[in-house]
Design an enzyme around this catalytic site. Structure first.
Site, PDB file in Angstrom:
ATOM      1  N   CYS A   1      42.863  39.021  32.598  1.00 61.58           N
ATOM      2  CA  CYS A   1      43.193  37.595  32.726  1.00 61.58           C
ATOM      3  C   CYS A   1      43.993  37.338  34.012  1.00 61.58           C
ATOM      4  CB  CYS A   1      43.981  37.176  31.473  1.00 61.58           C
ATOM      5  SG  CYS A   1      44.856  35.619  31.605  1.00 61.58           S
TER       6      CYS A   1
ATOM      7  N   CYS B   1      47.314  35.568  33.544  1.00 69.12           N
ATOM      8  CA  CYS B   1      48.262  36.498  32.901  1.00 69.12           C
ATOM      9  C   CYS B   1      48.897  37.405  33.956  1.00 69.12           C
ATOM     10  CB  CYS B   1      47.549  37.364  31.856  1.00 69.12           C
ATOM     11  SG  CYS B   1      46.814  36.442  30.500  1.00 69.12           S
TER      12      CYS B   1
END
Length: 103
Positions: free
Chosen positions: A31, A34
């Protein structure tokens, strides 16, 4: 101190039974947002003493992600007294995360 890695085995003891607020970052290695948030989470882990800073990898702990209905990552959740009291989705600046913890 680095952010604490949470699994279904230590979730209850580290998060639900914590005597101080706990920030949990639901994340995954693939991600992009993230990864953008990761340095901020690690920075907070080293600076914040009145709360625990934790991470849950949703790929490794899908049961925990499902339990808290995490559909989008990164998702930040603050737990106090065993309950989720604040949730935020997406990348947030450090001061906004601190405000979440202290709310």
């Amino acid at each position: 101190m680095a952010a604490l890695h949470i699994t279904k085995e230590n979730f209850e003891s580290e998060v639900l039974k914590s005597d101080k607020p706990v920030l949990v970052d639901f994340w995954a290695a693939w991600c992009g947002p993230c990864q953008m948030l990761l340095p901020t989470i690690e920075e907070l882990a080293g600076e914040v003493t009145d709360a625990k800073i934790c991470k849950i990898n949703v790929d490794e702990q899908p049961e925990l992600a499902a339990q808290f209905r995490v559909m989008t990552i990164p998702t930040l959740m603050v737990f106090k007294d065993g309950k989720a009291v604040n949730t935020s989705v997406g990348v947030k600046p450090k001061n906004a995360i601190l405000d979440m913890i202290r709310a």
